[in-house]
Design an enzyme around this catalytic site. Structure first.
Site, PDB file in Angstrom:
ATOM      1  N   SER A  88       0.841  -1.194   0.000  1.00 23.01           N
ATOM      2  CA  SER A  88       0.000   0.000   0.000  1.00 23.01           C
ATOM      3  C   SER A  88       0.886   1.259   0.000  1.00 23.01           C
ATOM      4  O   SER A  88       1.654   1.466  -0.939  1.00 23.01           O
ATOM      5  CB  SER A  88      -0.950  -0.033   1.193  1.00 23.01           C
ATOM      6  OG  SER A  88      -1.938   0.977   1.089  1.00 23.01           O
ATOM      7  N   ASP A 142       0.248  -2.881  -4.601  1.00 22.90           N
ATOM      8  CA  ASP A 142      -1.086  -2.296  -4.744  1.00 22.90           C
ATOM      9  C   ASP A 142      -1.212  -0.898  -4.151  1.00 22.90           C
ATOM     10  O   ASP A 142      -2.304  -0.479  -3.767  1.00 22.90           O
ATOM     11  CB  ASP A 142      -2.139  -3.218  -4.118  1.00 22.90           C
ATOM     12  CG  ASP A 142      -3.526  -3.031  -4.750  1.00 22.90           C
ATOM     13  OD1 ASP A 142      -3.595  -2.910  -5.982  1.00 22.90           O
ATOM     14  OD2 ASP A 142      -4.516  -3.001  -4.007  1.00 22.90           O
ATOM     15  N   HIS A 179      -6.952  -5.390  -1.359  1.00 25.55           N
ATOM     16  CA  HIS A 179      -5.876  -4.453  -1.043  1.00 25.55           C
ATOM     17  C   HIS A 179      -5.187  -4.861   0.266  1.00 25.55           C
ATOM     18  O   HIS A 179      -5.830  -5.307   1.210  1.00 25.55           O
ATOM     19  CB  HIS A 179      -6.447  -3.043  -0.903  1.00 25.55           C
ATOM     20  CG  HIS A 179      -5.411  -1.995  -0.703  1.00 25.55           C
ATOM     21  ND1 HIS A 179      -4.506  -1.632  -1.685  1.00 25.55           N
ATOM     22  CD2 HIS A 179      -5.110  -1.222   0.381  1.00 25.55           C
ATOM     23  CE1 HIS A 179      -3.715  -0.688  -1.220  1.00 25.55           C
ATOM     24  NE2 HIS A 179      -4.048  -0.422   0.030  1.00 25.55           N
TER      25      HIS A 179
END
Length: 387
Positions: A234, A257, A315
Protein backbone atom coordinates in the site's frame (compact mmCIF):
# COMPACT_ATOMS: atom_id res chain seq x y z
CA UNK A 1 -23.76 -10.08 9.97
CA UNK A 2 -21.49 -9.88 12.99
CA UNK A 3 -18.50 -12.21 12.69
CA UNK A 4 -19.05 -13.42 16.24
CA UNK A 5 -22.26 -15.04 15.00
CA UNK A 6 -20.06 -17.37 12.95
CA UNK A 7 -17.94 -18.48 15.91
CA UNK A 8 -18.76 -21.23 18.37
CA UNK A 9 -20.38 -19.74 21.46
CA UNK A 10 -17.50 -20.90 23.66
CA UNK A 11 -15.04 -18.88 21.58
CA UNK A 12 -16.95 -15.63 21.27
CA UNK A 13 -15.43 -14.01 24.38
CA UNK A 14 -11.98 -12.49 23.95
CA UNK A 15 -10.58 -14.33 26.94
CA UNK A 16 -11.87 -17.67 25.64
CA UNK A 17 -10.43 -17.55 22.13
CA UNK A 18 -7.91 -20.35 21.92
CA UNK A 19 -4.38 -19.95 20.61
CA UNK A 20 -3.85 -20.38 16.87
CA UNK A 21 -0.39 -20.84 15.36
CA UNK A 22 0.78 -19.62 11.98
CA UNK A 23 2.07 -22.47 9.81
CA UNK A 24 5.83 -22.98 9.71
CA UNK A 25 7.19 -22.94 6.15
CA UNK A 26 8.69 -26.24 4.98
CA UNK A 27 12.07 -24.87 3.87
CA UNK A 28 15.77 -25.39 4.64
CA UNK A 29 15.61 -22.51 7.12
CA UNK A 30 14.10 -21.75 10.48
CA UNK A 31 13.66 -18.07 11.30
CA UNK A 32 14.83 -15.95 14.23
CA UNK A 33 12.64 -12.99 15.17
CA UNK A 34 14.08 -10.03 17.07
CA UNK A 35 12.90 -6.47 17.66
CA UNK A 36 15.13 -3.42 18.11
CA UNK A 37 14.92 0.29 18.75
CA UNK A 38 17.09 2.43 16.46
CA UNK A 39 18.00 6.07 17.11
CA UNK A 40 19.16 8.26 14.22
CA UNK A 41 22.12 10.53 15.11
CA UNK A 42 21.62 12.37 11.83
CA UNK A 43 18.17 13.54 12.95
CA UNK A 44 18.50 14.92 16.49
CA UNK A 45 15.05 16.45 16.02
CA UNK A 46 12.32 14.06 14.91
CA UNK A 47 10.52 15.63 11.92
CA UNK A 48 7.20 15.12 13.73
CA UNK A 49 8.42 16.10 17.23
CA UNK A 50 11.52 18.27 17.62
CA UNK A 51 11.79 17.52 21.34
CA UNK A 52 13.70 14.28 20.73
CA UNK A 53 15.82 12.47 18.16
CA UNK A 54 14.23 10.30 15.52
CA UNK A 55 13.83 6.77 16.82
CA UNK A 56 12.06 3.84 15.24
CA UNK A 57 11.26 0.20 15.94
CA UNK A 58 12.10 -2.68 13.60
CA UNK A 59 11.41 -6.40 13.49
CA UNK A 60 14.21 -8.50 12.04
CA UNK A 61 13.68 -11.99 10.62
CA UNK A 62 16.91 -13.93 10.09
CA UNK A 63 17.21 -17.31 8.31
CA UNK A 64 18.89 -20.07 10.31
CA UNK A 65 19.72 -23.40 8.70
CA UNK A 66 17.65 -26.19 10.24
CA UNK A 67 20.78 -27.92 11.53
CA UNK A 68 21.87 -24.73 13.33
CA UNK A 69 18.57 -24.16 15.10
CA UNK A 70 18.82 -26.04 18.39
CA UNK A 71 15.39 -25.09 19.71
CA UNK A 72 12.18 -23.58 18.45
CA UNK A 73 9.66 -21.87 20.67
CA UNK A 74 6.20 -20.45 20.37
CA UNK A 75 5.94 -16.70 20.89
CA UNK A 76 3.02 -14.24 20.89
CA UNK A 77 2.24 -12.67 17.54
CA UNK A 78 1.31 -9.43 19.30
CA UNK A 79 1.29 -8.41 22.96
CA UNK A 80 -1.88 -7.55 24.84
CA UNK A 81 -1.50 -3.80 24.48
CA UNK A 82 -0.81 -3.75 20.74
CA UNK A 83 -3.50 -6.32 20.01
CA UNK A 84 -6.06 -4.20 21.86
CA UNK A 85 -5.03 -1.14 19.81
CA UNK A 86 -5.35 -3.09 16.58
CA UNK A 87 -8.68 -4.60 17.62
CA UNK A 88 -10.07 -1.09 18.08
CA UNK A 89 -8.73 0.09 14.71
CA UNK A 90 -10.11 -2.93 12.87
CA UNK A 91 -13.49 -2.60 14.57
CA UNK A 92 -13.70 1.05 13.52
CA UNK A 93 -12.80 0.10 9.94
CA UNK A 94 -15.26 -2.78 9.67
CA UNK A 95 -18.17 -1.16 11.48
CA UNK A 96 -21.24 -3.40 11.47
CA UNK A 97 -19.36 -6.26 9.81
CA UNK A 98 -17.80 -7.01 13.20
CA UNK A 99 -14.48 -8.29 14.44
CA UNK A 100 -13.89 -10.84 17.25
CA UNK A 101 -11.77 -9.11 19.86
CA UNK A 102 -8.89 -11.21 21.12
CA UNK A 103 -8.08 -13.02 17.89
CA UNK A 104 -4.80 -11.17 17.33
CA UNK A 105 -3.81 -11.64 20.98
CA UNK A 106 -4.42 -15.37 20.59
CA UNK A 107 -2.14 -15.78 17.57
CA UNK A 108 1.32 -17.32 18.01
CA UNK A 109 4.37 -17.97 15.87
CA UNK A 110 6.96 -20.76 15.92
CA UNK A 111 10.46 -19.27 15.68
CA UNK A 112 14.04 -20.36 16.27
CA UNK A 113 14.97 -19.24 19.77
CA UNK A 114 18.31 -21.02 20.26
CA UNK A 115 21.03 -21.09 17.63
CA UNK A 116 24.20 -23.17 17.53
CA UNK A 117 27.13 -21.03 18.71
CA UNK A 118 29.13 -21.63 15.54
CA UNK A 119 26.28 -20.31 13.38
CA UNK A 120 26.81 -16.62 14.11
CA UNK A 121 30.60 -16.91 14.39
CA UNK A 122 31.05 -18.55 11.01
CA UNK A 123 28.35 -16.71 9.14
CA UNK A 124 29.57 -13.88 6.91
CA UNK A 125 27.89 -10.52 7.29
CA UNK A 126 25.00 -10.17 4.85
CA UNK A 127 25.30 -13.77 3.72
CA UNK A 128 21.64 -13.40 2.73
CA UNK A 129 20.18 -10.65 0.57
CA UNK A 130 18.38 -8.05 2.66
CA UNK A 131 14.71 -7.25 2.08
CA UNK A 132 13.08 -4.24 3.74
CA UNK A 133 9.30 -4.30 4.13
CA UNK A 134 7.42 -1.02 4.08
CA UNK A 135 4.02 -1.15 5.75
CA UNK A 136 0.73 0.42 4.77
CA UNK A 137 -0.10 3.94 5.92
CA UNK A 138 -0.63 4.05 9.70
CA UNK A 139 -0.16 0.26 9.90
CA UNK A 140 1.93 -1.48 12.57
CA UNK A 141 4.87 -3.61 11.47
CA UNK A 142 3.52 -6.43 13.65
CA UNK A 143 0.77 -7.16 11.12
CA UNK A 144 3.46 -8.24 8.64
CA UNK A 145 5.30 -10.69 10.89
CA UNK A 146 3.92 -13.91 9.39
CA UNK A 147 4.57 -12.70 5.84
CA UNK A 148 8.10 -11.66 6.83
CA UNK A 149 8.71 -15.09 8.33
CA UNK A 150 7.56 -16.74 5.10
CA UNK A 151 9.96 -14.64 3.01
CA UNK A 152 12.87 -15.06 5.43
CA UNK A 153 12.38 -18.82 5.40
CA UNK A 154 13.52 -19.06 1.78
CA UNK A 155 16.80 -17.26 2.46
CA UNK A 156 16.34 -13.52 2.94
CA UNK A 157 17.19 -11.25 5.85
CA UNK A 158 13.88 -9.43 6.26
CA UNK A 159 13.36 -6.21 8.22
CA UNK A 160 9.94 -4.63 8.84
CA UNK A 161 9.84 -1.01 9.95
CA UNK A 162 7.53 1.11 12.09
CA UNK A 163 7.41 4.87 11.45
CA UNK A 164 6.51 6.72 14.67
CA UNK A 165 3.91 9.50 14.47
CA UNK A 166 2.63 7.91 11.25
CA UNK A 167 2.24 4.26 12.34
CA UNK A 168 -0.98 3.85 14.36
CA UNK A 169 0.93 2.99 17.55
CA UNK A 170 4.61 2.23 18.19
CA UNK A 171 5.57 0.71 21.53
CA UNK A 172 9.20 1.06 22.59
CA UNK A 173 11.20 -1.22 24.93
CA UNK A 174 10.89 1.26 27.81
CA UNK A 175 7.10 0.93 27.59
CA UNK A 176 6.50 4.34 26.04
CA UNK A 177 4.06 4.57 23.15
CA UNK A 178 3.99 6.99 20.23
CA UNK A 179 0.64 7.22 18.49
CA UNK A 180 0.24 7.99 14.81
CA UNK A 181 -2.19 10.01 12.79
CA UNK A 182 0.22 12.79 11.77
CA UNK A 183 0.05 11.77 8.08
CA UNK A 184 -3.31 12.37 6.36
CA UNK A 185 -5.15 9.60 4.56
CA UNK A 186 -6.46 12.09 2.00
CA UNK A 187 -4.91 11.10 -1.39
CA UNK A 188 -5.12 14.74 -2.45
CA UNK A 189 -2.74 15.81 0.35
CA UNK A 190 0.18 15.13 -1.97
CA UNK A 191 2.68 17.47 -0.28
CA UNK A 192 2.11 15.94 3.16
CA UNK A 193 2.30 12.41 1.75
CA UNK A 194 5.50 13.20 -0.15
CA UNK A 195 7.00 14.58 3.07
CA UNK A 196 6.02 11.37 4.87
CA UNK A 197 7.74 9.35 2.15
CA UNK A 198 10.93 11.33 2.72
CA UNK A 199 10.76 10.46 6.43
CA UNK A 200 10.31 6.80 5.51
CA UNK A 201 13.28 6.90 3.14
CA UNK A 202 15.51 8.30 5.88
CA UNK A 203 14.20 5.60 8.25
CA UNK A 204 15.13 2.95 5.69
CA UNK A 205 18.64 4.41 5.35
CA UNK A 206 18.97 4.30 9.14
CA UNK A 207 18.13 0.59 9.05
CA UNK A 208 20.73 -0.09 6.36
CA UNK A 209 23.34 1.80 8.37
CA UNK A 210 22.41 -0.27 11.43
CA UNK A 211 22.81 -3.47 9.42
CA UNK A 212 26.25 -2.32 8.30
CA UNK A 213 25.40 -2.27 4.62
CA UNK A 214 27.87 0.05 2.92
CA UNK A 215 27.21 2.78 0.42
CA UNK A 216 27.47 1.88 -3.30
CA UNK A 217 31.08 1.16 -4.17
CA UNK A 218 31.84 0.07 -0.60
CA UNK A 219 29.49 -2.91 -0.34
CA UNK A 220 30.82 -6.16 1.02
CA UNK A 221 30.87 -9.13 -1.31
CA UNK A 222 28.76 -12.15 -0.49
CA UNK A 223 25.72 -14.02 -1.60
CA UNK A 224 23.65 -10.85 -1.62
CA UNK A 225 26.53 -8.66 -2.75
CA UNK A 226 25.42 -6.15 -0.13
CA UNK A 227 22.40 -5.30 -2.27
CA UNK A 228 18.97 -4.63 -0.89
CA UNK A 229 15.39 -5.03 -2.07
CA UNK A 230 12.36 -3.14 -0.80
CA UNK A 231 8.82 -4.56 -0.74
CA UNK A 232 6.17 -1.96 0.02
CA UNK A 233 2.56 -2.72 0.84
CA UNK A 234 0.00 0.00 0.00
CA UNK A 235 1.69 3.29 1.07
CA UNK A 236 4.88 1.26 1.32
CA UNK A 237 4.77 0.94 -2.49
CA UNK A 238 5.56 4.60 -3.22
CA UNK A 239 8.02 4.42 -0.31
CA UNK A 240 9.90 1.71 -2.21
CA UNK A 241 10.26 3.97 -5.24
CA UNK A 242 11.15 6.99 -3.10
CA UNK A 243 13.96 5.27 -1.23
CA UNK A 244 15.32 3.92 -4.53
CA UNK A 245 15.73 7.53 -5.67
CA UNK A 246 17.48 8.57 -2.47
CA UNK A 247 19.59 5.59 -1.37
CA UNK A 248 21.60 3.69 -3.96
CA UNK A 249 21.85 0.67 -1.68
CA UNK A 250 18.26 -0.26 -2.55
CA UNK A 251 18.69 -2.04 -5.87
CA UNK A 252 15.13 -3.23 -6.55
CA UNK A 253 11.62 -2.33 -5.45
CA UNK A 254 8.12 -3.79 -5.28
CA UNK A 255 4.83 -1.95 -4.98
CA UNK A 256 2.05 -4.07 -3.48
CA UNK A 257 -1.09 -2.30 -4.74
CA UNK A 258 -0.16 1.16 -3.46
CA UNK A 259 -1.19 4.47 -5.06
CA UNK A 260 1.99 6.29 -6.09
CA UNK A 261 3.14 9.57 -4.54
CA UNK A 262 6.32 11.61 -4.44
CA UNK A 263 8.96 12.56 -7.02
CA UNK A 264 9.18 9.05 -8.51
CA UNK A 265 5.77 9.59 -10.11
CA UNK A 266 7.33 12.16 -12.43
CA UNK A 267 10.91 10.91 -12.80
CA UNK A 268 10.52 7.12 -12.52
CA UNK A 269 13.24 4.78 -11.23
CA UNK A 270 16.42 3.50 -12.83
CA UNK A 271 16.52 0.04 -11.27
CA UNK A 272 14.20 -3.00 -11.47
CA UNK A 273 10.68 -2.39 -10.19
CA UNK A 274 7.69 -4.71 -9.85
CA UNK A 275 4.05 -3.79 -9.25
CA UNK A 276 1.37 -6.13 -7.90
CA UNK A 277 -2.26 -5.11 -8.33
CA UNK A 278 -5.61 -6.44 -7.20
CA UNK A 279 -8.72 -6.99 -9.35
CA UNK A 280 -9.77 -3.71 -10.94
CA UNK A 281 -6.73 -1.83 -9.65
CA UNK A 282 -4.06 -1.55 -12.32
CA UNK A 283 -2.28 1.00 -14.48
CA UNK A 284 -5.35 1.49 -16.67
CA UNK A 285 -7.50 2.48 -13.67
CA UNK A 286 -4.87 4.02 -11.38
CA UNK A 287 -3.58 7.27 -12.91
CA UNK A 288 -0.51 7.46 -10.65
CA UNK A 289 0.66 4.05 -11.82
CA UNK A 290 0.37 5.09 -15.44
CA UNK A 291 2.36 8.27 -14.77
CA UNK A 292 5.05 6.36 -12.87
CA UNK A 293 5.38 3.68 -15.56
CA UNK A 294 5.49 6.28 -18.34
CA UNK A 295 8.09 8.32 -16.45
CA UNK A 296 10.27 5.25 -15.96
CA UNK A 297 9.99 4.25 -19.61
CA UNK A 298 10.75 7.81 -20.75
CA UNK A 299 13.64 8.69 -18.44
CA UNK A 300 15.07 5.20 -17.95
CA UNK A 301 14.13 3.20 -21.08
CA UNK A 302 16.35 0.24 -20.20
CA UNK A 303 14.86 -0.28 -16.74
CA UNK A 304 13.21 -3.65 -16.13
CA UNK A 305 9.65 -3.00 -14.96
CA UNK A 306 6.60 -5.27 -14.87
CA UNK A 307 3.05 -5.20 -13.58
CA UNK A 308 1.11 -8.22 -12.30
CA UNK A 309 -2.40 -8.73 -10.94
CA UNK A 310 -3.56 -11.35 -8.42
CA UNK A 311 -7.10 -12.66 -8.88
CA UNK A 312 -9.50 -12.91 -5.90
CA UNK A 313 -7.22 -10.78 -3.71
CA UNK A 314 -7.92 -7.55 -1.82
CA UNK A 315 -5.88 -4.45 -1.04
CA UNK A 316 -3.11 -5.13 1.46
CA UNK A 317 -1.64 -8.14 -0.33
CA UNK A 318 1.30 -8.53 2.02
CA UNK A 319 -0.48 -7.90 5.30
CA UNK A 320 -1.18 -10.96 7.47
CA UNK A 321 -4.98 -10.69 7.51
CA UNK A 322 -5.53 -13.43 4.92
CA UNK A 323 -3.34 -15.80 6.97
CA UNK A 324 -5.15 -14.81 10.17
CA UNK A 325 -8.41 -15.68 8.45
CA UNK A 326 -7.05 -19.11 7.55
CA UNK A 327 -5.42 -20.01 10.84
CA UNK A 328 -8.10 -18.64 13.17
CA UNK A 329 -10.82 -20.12 10.96
CA UNK A 330 -12.59 -16.79 10.57
CA UNK A 331 -13.56 -17.02 6.92
CA UNK A 332 -16.82 -18.88 7.51
CA UNK A 333 -19.45 -17.65 5.08
CA UNK A 334 -19.31 -13.94 5.92
CA UNK A 335 -18.82 -12.46 2.47
CA UNK A 336 -18.38 -8.93 3.78
CA UNK A 337 -15.46 -9.92 5.98
CA UNK A 338 -13.85 -11.93 3.18
CA UNK A 339 -14.35 -9.06 0.76
CA UNK A 340 -13.00 -6.38 3.10
CA UNK A 341 -10.24 -8.20 4.97
CA UNK A 342 -9.18 -11.56 3.60
CA UNK A 343 -9.98 -11.90 -0.08
CA UNK A 344 -11.31 -15.08 -1.65
CA UNK A 345 -7.80 -16.41 -2.21
CA UNK A 346 -6.52 -18.05 0.96
CA UNK A 347 -3.63 -16.64 2.94
CA UNK A 348 -1.65 -19.83 2.41
CA UNK A 349 -2.03 -19.57 -1.36
CA UNK A 350 -1.25 -15.84 -1.30
CA UNK A 351 1.98 -16.48 0.58
CA UNK A 352 2.89 -19.36 -1.73
CA UNK A 353 2.61 -17.31 -4.89
CA UNK A 354 4.04 -14.10 -3.43
CA UNK A 355 7.06 -15.95 -2.06
CA UNK A 356 7.60 -17.61 -5.43
CA UNK A 357 7.34 -14.41 -7.45
CA UNK A 358 9.28 -12.25 -5.01
CA UNK A 359 12.06 -14.85 -4.81
CA UNK A 360 12.36 -14.98 -8.60
CA UNK A 361 12.28 -11.19 -8.80
CA UNK A 362 15.03 -10.67 -6.24
CA UNK A 363 17.16 -13.50 -7.65
CA UNK A 364 16.94 -11.70 -10.98
CA UNK A 365 17.31 -8.13 -9.69
CA UNK A 366 19.85 -8.66 -6.90
CA UNK A 367 21.77 -11.73 -8.00
CA UNK A 368 21.68 -11.56 -11.79
CA UNK A 369 19.84 -14.82 -12.41
CA UNK A 370 17.24 -15.45 -15.10
CA UNK A 371 13.71 -14.00 -15.03
CA UNK A 372 12.11 -17.26 -13.87
CA UNK A 373 8.37 -16.74 -13.41
CA UNK A 374 8.57 -13.37 -15.15
CA UNK A 375 9.23 -15.01 -18.50
CA UNK A 376 5.45 -15.30 -18.91
CA UNK A 377 2.20 -16.64 -17.41
CA UNK A 378 2.56 -19.77 -15.28
CA UNK A 379 0.19 -22.74 -15.21
CA UNK A 380 1.26 -23.28 -11.60
CA UNK A 381 -0.02 -19.84 -10.61
CA UNK A 382 -3.06 -19.12 -12.81
CA UNK A 383 -4.21 -16.44 -10.31
CA UNK A 384 -1.33 -14.23 -11.45
CA UNK A 385 -1.75 -12.36 -14.72
CA UNK A 386 0.56 -9.96 -16.56
CA UNK A 387 -0.85 -6.49 -17.23
Amino acid sequence: MKLTHLLPEALSGAGLIQAAVFPVPDTPYKVQWTSSELVDPARPADPFNASHARRIMISRFTPVRNRDCLQTCRVPYMNAFMSSVEDAIIEAFLGDIGWPRGVLASMEMDVCCQVRNSHDKNRKEHDFPTILIGTGLNTTRLLYSAAAQQLASVGYEVVVMDHPYETDAVQFPDGSVVYGGRVPRDPNATDALAAALDVRSKDASLVLDYLGIGKPGKMKRGRGGGKVGFVGDSFGGPAAADVMLKDGRVAAGVNMDGMMFGPAVEVGVARPFLTFGTPGHNSTSEATWGRFLNATSTHHPRTWIKELSVADSVHGLLIDFALVGDVAELRGDDRQLVGNMFGKITGARTMELLTAYLSDFFEFALEGRGQGLFAGPSKKYPEVSFV
